[in-house]
Each structure stands twice: as structure tokens, then as C-alpha cells.
Design an enzyme around this catalytic site. Structure first.
Site, PDB file in Angstrom:
ATOM      1  N   ALA A  47     -11.709  -0.799  -2.112  1.00 55.65           N
ATOM      2  CA  ALA A  47     -11.213  -2.156  -1.879  1.00 55.65           C
ATOM      3  C   ALA A  47      -9.988  -2.146  -0.975  1.00 55.65           C
ATOM      4  CB  ALA A  47     -10.897  -2.830  -3.208  1.00 55.65           C
ATOM      5  N   ASN A  48      -9.104  -1.176  -1.175  1.00 54.09           N
ATOM      6  CA  ASN A  48      -7.930  -1.068  -0.300  1.00 54.09           C
ATOM      7  C   ASN A  48      -8.358  -0.821   1.146  1.00 54.09           C
ATOM      8  OD1 ASN A  48      -6.268  -1.347  -2.526  1.00 54.09           O
ATOM      9  ND2 ASN A  48      -5.884   0.843  -2.726  1.00 54.09           N
ATOM     10  N   THR A 230      -6.504  14.356   6.622  1.00 57.26           N
ATOM     11  CA  THR A 230      -5.218  13.655   6.600  1.00 57.26           C
ATOM     12  C   THR A 230      -4.176  14.551   5.943  1.00 57.26           C
ATOM     13  OG1 THR A 230      -5.863  12.547   4.537  1.00 57.26           O
ATOM     14  CG2 THR A 230      -6.270  11.376   6.588  1.00 57.26           C
ATOM     15  N   GLY A 232      -0.646  13.746   5.656  1.00 53.24           N
ATOM     16  CA  GLY A 232       0.615  13.066   5.374  1.00 53.24           C
ATOM     17  C   GLY A 232       1.531  13.076   6.575  1.00 53.24           C
ATOM     18  N   ASP A 263      -6.002   5.214   2.029  1.00 53.82           N
ATOM     19  CA  ASP A 263      -6.951   4.106   2.071  1.00 53.82           C
ATOM     20  C   ASP A 263      -6.812   3.326   3.373  1.00 53.82           C
ATOM     21  OD1 ASP A 263      -7.373   4.969  -0.519  1.00 53.82           O
ATOM     22  OD2 ASP A 263      -6.136   3.388  -1.402  1.00 53.82           O
ATOM     23  N   GLY A 298       3.160  -0.870  -3.220  1.00 50.92           N
ATOM     24  CA  GLY A 298       1.816  -1.412  -3.368  1.00 50.92           C
ATOM     25  C   GLY A 298       0.914  -0.927  -2.263  1.00 50.92           C
TER      26      GLY A 298
END
Length: 316
Positions: A47-48, A230, A232, A263, A298
Site C-alpha cells: 500500500a505504501n 537498495t 540506504g 516502499d 510515517g
């Protein structure tokens, strides 16, 4: 631009509600830490990523499941507010909507525990039907994250291949059942720990402590897929049969919460590929988007719009 002209993406994955506590440090085993407050946010890796893809300019459909509860209704409402088509999301009676309990420290590092809820009821048949409809719709990319049933994740990968749609798989977590079909999708997007897990399960060749580049290259050659790792703050490593390309991380003013960075990367990657960008350009845009995200608490709060992304360094 009309919907007919826009990049179209089908995202398949989990829908969660994230409950976030900001604490002075992450708890150790058996330890309780106390933060001043708790905040609630829309979540779930799939969803993100769908929100990130929609904000990046794609027209997005979502396939997953929520409970027939207030949290599920709220989660779907939030996705719909982002312009995401949620008609492929099942509402399941007697099951709670998925939830994630997240603790974030001052550096932005986090610990997450997830209750799967309705995500554990995503049906393979529903996924296959959604992919078939997406093919008729003209989807340019199917993005699958794996916080759903193994059967559903495998069905998504196989169905995308059958319909000739570019398929990106974010193997978070790495599912045993998925390992058997890793040669089917076009692109795998693990982080460094997921890469090591995939390497160990797929073709560990006795090398002692291989580097990310060595593992990604071995996987790409063995499976004949593209591997986008990925890393970071160390950026992104893009590896296919032609070689490896390093993509630097975007500029970060401050790191507040890393929860949604991966995400965001995956959603923008899918949107960029569906829009016709080459893979390295898509990875650069996605890295820039992820770097913008971590400056906010968030998973979705800091996800950039297409306009903000174009203004960001390395975002064009």
C-alpha cells in the site's frame, strides 16, 4: 495528461495500519521503552508503494485484502484519497485489518512487528484475475511485495509473466515458495539483508562473506534477472547480465524515520518503468524519492509528488 496516456501500475501486497512510537532508543530483548505519544498512519509495504507510485504520477490499481472493520475502511479511504483504484481489494469478514507496531529512535532507525490479519487471506485466484484485468487495462508494470500469502505472491509473478507485463518483486520478506520462481520476474529489489538471504538460499557457492556486488552479480547471472539492491545511505546497486551500475543516494537534510524509504523506492521505480524510463534513470528517480521520504515521521508523510521529485537533485 489523460488516464489513457499515463503510466499504469498494478500493485499487489499488504495493507496495514501503522502504529508508531518515537522513543529515545530501540528496545532490547524483554525491554520496555516509553515514548511520549503514539501516531497512526496508513501502512503495508504494498500500500505504501502504491501511494508512492500514484504521487509520482502513475495511475495505480491495488490488489490486496483488508478486514471488514473500521481500520480497513479507513485504510481503503486513504488509498482512494490518493487516487488509487481499490476495487481489487477484498473485504474479509471476521478478520482484522493488518497492523504494524513500529518503534523509531532519534536517528530514524526502527523496529517493526506486523500482525498480518487480512493480508494472510489474499487469494491467488483474486490475484490472477487482477493481473488479467490489468493486462487488458494496459498496465506497464506489476509490483509485488511479499507480506501476503505465498500462493498469492507466486501467482502474481507467474501471471505478470504470462501476460507479458514487466514484473518487479520486492522480496520483503523472502518467502520459501518465492525462491522457486525467482527466475520468473524481470526485476528483484532486495535490500542488503534480503539479498544475502536470497543468495544463501539460491546459490551460496562457498564464498566467505561476499560483497553485495558479488552476491547481486551471481544472482543476476544465475537467475537471468535484474537485481536492484537498495543500500540506504550507500545508494542503489543495479546489476544485470551486462554489468553493475552504482546509483548514489539522494541528498538528505535530516533522517527522522526510515520506515517508508524502501516502499517509496519500489513505488517510484514501478511508476518510472511504466512511464518508459530506462532502469538506471528509474533507479535514480527512486533513490531521490526515498531520500525525501526519510525526513518525515510515517511511511507516507514525506513521499514526494511528481513535481517535488522533478525538483529534487537526481530526481529528473
Amino acid at each position: 495528461m489523460t488516464d489513457a496516456d499515463a503510466a499504469k501500475v498494478l500493485v499487489i501486497g499488504a495493507v496495514n495500519v501503522d502504529l508508531v512510537v518515537a522513543a529515545e532508543r530501540l528496545p532490547g530483548p524483554g525491554e520496555t521503552v516509553v515514548g511520549p505519544d503514539v501516531s497512526s498512519h496508513g501502512g503495508g509495504k504494498g500500500a505504501n508503494a502504491a501511494v508512492a507510485a500514484a504521487r509520482a504520477g502513475a495511475v495505480v490499481r491495488y490488489c490486496g485484502a483488508v478486514g471488514d472493520d473500521e481500520m480497513g475502511a479507513g485504510a481503503l479511504g486513504e488509498l482512494a484519497e490518493e487516487g488509487i483504484d481499490v476495487t481489487e481489494v477484498s473485504r474479509i469478514d471476521g478478520v482484522s485489518t493488518g497492523a504494524a507496531l513500529i518503534v523509531v529512535d532519534p536517528s530514524g532507525e526502527n523496529q517493526i512487528a506486523v500482525g498480518a490479519g487480512a493480508n494472510a487471506r489474499v487469494a491467488a485466484d483474486d490475484v490472477r484475475a487482477a493481473v488479467a484485468r490489468a493486462a487488458d487495462w494496459g498496465a506497464g508494470c506489476v509490483l509485488t511485495s511479499t507480506e501476503i500469502t505465498p500462493d498469492a505472491a507466486v501467482a502474481a509473478v507467474k501471471a505478470a509473466a504470462e501476460h507479458g507485463i514487466t514484473c518487479v518483486v520486492n522480496p520483503a520478506p523472502v518467502l520459501d515458495e518465492l525462491v522457486g520462481v525467482l527466475s520468473v520476474p524481470d526485476i528483484l529489489t532486495p535490500n542488503s539483508s534480503e539479498l544475502r538471504d536470497l543468495y544463501a538460499r539460491t546459490l551460496s557457492e562457498g564464498r566467505h562473506d561476499p560483497t553485495e556486488a558479488e552476491m547481486a552479480t551471481a544472482l543476476a547471472e544465475h537467475l537471468d534477472v535484474t537485481v536492484v539492491v537498495t543500500l540506504g545511505a550507500d545508494g542503489v546497486l543495479v546489476v544485470d547480465r551486462s554489468g553493475a551500475t552504482s546509483v548514489p543516494a539522494g541528498e538528505v537534510e535530516s533522517v527522522v524515520d526510515t520506515t517508508g524509504a524502501g516502499d517509496t523506492f519500489n513505488g517510484v521505480l514501478a511508476a518510472s518503468l511504466a512511464a518508459g524510463h530506462d532502469l538506471v534513470t528509474a533507479a535514480r528517480r527512486s533513490a531521490a524519492a526515498a531520500s525525501l521520504t526519510v525526513a518525515h515521521v510515517g511511511a507516507r508523510t514525506g513521499m514526494p509528488t511528481a513535481e517535488a521529485l522533478e525538483r529534487a537533485p537526481s530526481g529528473s
